[in-house]
Structures are given as C-alpha cells and as structure tokens.
Design a protein around this motif. Sequence first.
Motif, short mmCIF file in Angstrom:
data_model
loop_
_atom_site.label_atom_id
_atom_site.label_comp_id
_atom_site.label_asym_id
_atom_site.label_seq_id
_atom_site.Cartn_x
_atom_site.Cartn_y
_atom_site.Cartn_z
N ALA A 121 0.86 -1.18 0.00
CA ALA A 121 0.00 0.00 0.00
C ALA A 121 0.90 1.23 0.00
N VAL A 122 0.57 2.22 -0.82
CA VAL A 122 1.35 3.46 -0.83
C VAL A 122 0.48 4.56 -0.25
N HIS A 123 0.91 5.06 0.92
CA HIS A 123 0.10 6.08 1.62
C HIS A 123 0.70 7.45 1.33
N GLU A 168 -5.88 -5.00 3.76
CA GLU A 168 -5.59 -5.91 2.63
C GLU A 168 -4.09 -6.06 2.36
N ALA A 169 -3.30 -5.14 2.93
CA ALA A 169 -1.88 -5.06 2.54
C ALA A 169 -0.97 -5.86 3.46
N ASP A 170 0.23 -6.19 2.93
CA ASP A 170 1.27 -6.81 3.78
C ASP A 170 2.18 -5.73 4.36
N ILE A 171 2.32 -4.62 3.63
CA ILE A 171 3.21 -3.54 4.08
C ILE A 171 2.68 -2.21 3.53
N VAL A 172 2.90 -1.14 4.31
CA VAL A 172 2.56 0.18 3.78
C VAL A 172 3.84 0.99 3.63
#
Length: 340
Positions: A6-8, A79-83
């Motif tokens: 995920a890109v925040h 839903e993500a493994d990493i942000v």
Amino acid sequence: MRIKVAVHGYGTIGKRVADAVKHQEDMKVIGVTKTKPDYEARLAIERGYELYAATPEKIEVFKNAGISVKGTIEDLIQEADIVVDCSPKKVGAENKAKYYEKAGIKAIFQGGEKKDVAEVSFNALANYEQAIERDYVRVVSCNTTGLVRLLYIINQNFGVNKVRATLIRRVVDPKDDKKGLVNNIMPDPITIPSHHGPDVQTVLDVDITTVAFKVPTTRMHVHSLNIELKQQAKPEDIIEALREEPRIMLVSYEDGFTSIAKIMEYAREIRTRSDLFENVIWKESIAIIDNELYLTQAIPQEAIVIPENIDAIRAMFNIASKEESMRLTNETLGIGKLYS
Ligand code: NAD
C-alpha cells in the motif's frame, strides 16, 4: 506470492515508489491514497492504481468531485502486507500511531521523519542486513542517501578518517508553487553541523560534518566533499571503485555535462519523468591533495531514494539477499546502464 504493497501519500515520492513496485515480480501495489481529488488522483486511476482516501473524513470530498475511491487508508491496510508511507514530513509518525501499530502492519517511512519512528534507518548498500525481518524501517532522505552511498564505497575501499561536506540544496521540488527562493542564497540551517551529518551517522559510522545552503533551483542538490582517507589513493583508484557500483553514475565535464541543467536534460531523454536513481559524480572533480579526496556530486532528490524503498521491502520480508535485491531493483529500473 507477491508482497501486497500500500502506498500512503501519492505525491512526489509516493508515485515513484508505486511505479517502481509495479516493475517488480515479487511485489505489487494494491492501492494508493490521496488527500485531494485533484489531477494526481485522476492520474493514479488512469495508471491503474486502486485509489483510497488518505483520511476517513475525505471520502465525501472525493464523492463530490465524482472520483470513486475504494475506501480509506484503514480499509487499504487491512488488505496489505506492508505500507510505504510517503506522506509529508512528520505525518508518517502520526500515521504510525493512528493506523499501522493498531493494524499490526509493517511500514516504511521516508527521510522527513525522525530516526526514532523506525527500528532502522536504511540504505541498501550500507546496512541492508539490519532491515531483515524488521517491522518499521526509515529510508533516509535524498541528501543522506547520496552521502551514505558514496561514503560507504570510499570507506570500504580506502578507509575514511573524516568527512567535511558542503551541501547546495535545491530549494523545493519542480512541482512546488507555494514557496521558493528568489535571487537568493540561504544558509539553511545557519548552525553547524546541519542535520545531514548526524543523519548519515544513523546509517554509517563515520566522522562527518556538514554545512548546507539553499539556492533558487528545483533541479538537483549538489555536494562538495572533502574526505580524509586512511589509505593512499590516486584519482584513478577512486574512479575504479566508484565504477563498480551501478547506483553511481560517473559523468564527464568534457562530455558536455557542464552543469546540473545538462544532467537533467540527459535524464529527460532517457528516463520516465527524468528520474535519476543514481548519485551523479563528475569525474574531473575527483582530486587527491595531501591524501584528502575532493569530489563534487549531484543528487536527484525526487528519485534517488526509490530503489532503496524497493530493497527495504525485500529486506523486511527476508525474500532476497542484499546482492540479489539490489541486482533485481537495478535491473528493473534500468540502473547501471548509463555512463560509467
Ligand atoms: P509531497 O508533498 O510531494 O507528497 C506527499 C503526499 O502525501 C501528497 O500526495 C499529499 O496529498 C499526501 N498527504 C498529505 N497529508 C497526508 C496524510 N495525513 N496522510 C497521508 N498522505 C497525506 O511530499 P514528498 O516530497 O513526496 O515527501 C514525502 C516524504 O518523502 C517526506 O518525508 C519527505 O521528507 C521525503 N522525501 C522527499 C524527497 C523529495 O525531494 N521530494 C526526497 C526524499 C525524501
């Protein structure tokens, strides 16, 4: 299985991280966030990214602008493994407390955050192994990345007694129109050392003092370095050592690279968004006087940290060695195929 990223904060760094992840076979972008329904939000959708609202209260704003979002950052991190947090300076630490710790998700922070936001301050070349299986990693800033890469190589090959560096900093990024510097040179900070030296020391154990100035350009930073070496070396030895590292681009004044304008002109010809992921070092600037190395390098602030974000992801999931990760990242981003 691909790592779900995920890109925040789909801004200067965020959009480059998202595109770099897209090029990797062992990870994928499952969504990006925006605070405003502006042209960049529309671009994210056009590029095929699932769009989420950066904060829960913004959902309504997107709806009113006719842009459909899949949910909020809270939904995305489920839903993500990493942000990969690419939000503005200091917001990353707030996001950690607000969202990541609660969700128990791994996170990468950027150089605008203080070092204590993460367990490790990271540079792939210098300390990849320290990020293995960590939950929180900070990729150091553009200037620090440029200094650490160079000093790691020089230290490994010749030993470093001490470093004195002057940083000539671009005032803002090309897209920024809210602040700038007109016809001016600003010591920033006026106090010495600037924060860059201590930041280098979060990654590399080296005696370094930095001084910094802001100047009215948006193109690149330039560093002028004096490095006292432990071992004797000739300029040819330095060039040979630097040539070994794909993330260093050696250019020649003779060849027409007379300023950062020419470097960026070249970048515009060869890379999407003129993204240079490399330190750009002028060969002719390399001199040894009384066993002190003098050198000038240009630092492309918007893109230099992108390969490090990709390598940090691999290290945090322990899916590749340093050499393998850097090789994959370099290959997929076209690093190392330029001047040397
Ligand atoms: P930017 O302003 O270009 O992008 C930040 C993005 O985050 C924007 O899309 C903004 O809308 C979004 N955002 C705003 N508030 C948010 C929030 N509360 N939660 C999530 N997202 C939010 O900034 P940038 O230049 O990409 O910088 C991001 C980080 O990277 C900073 O820590 C910065 O210090 C670091 N960094 C920047 C550069 C550079 O040259 N731009 C280089 C290296 C590191």
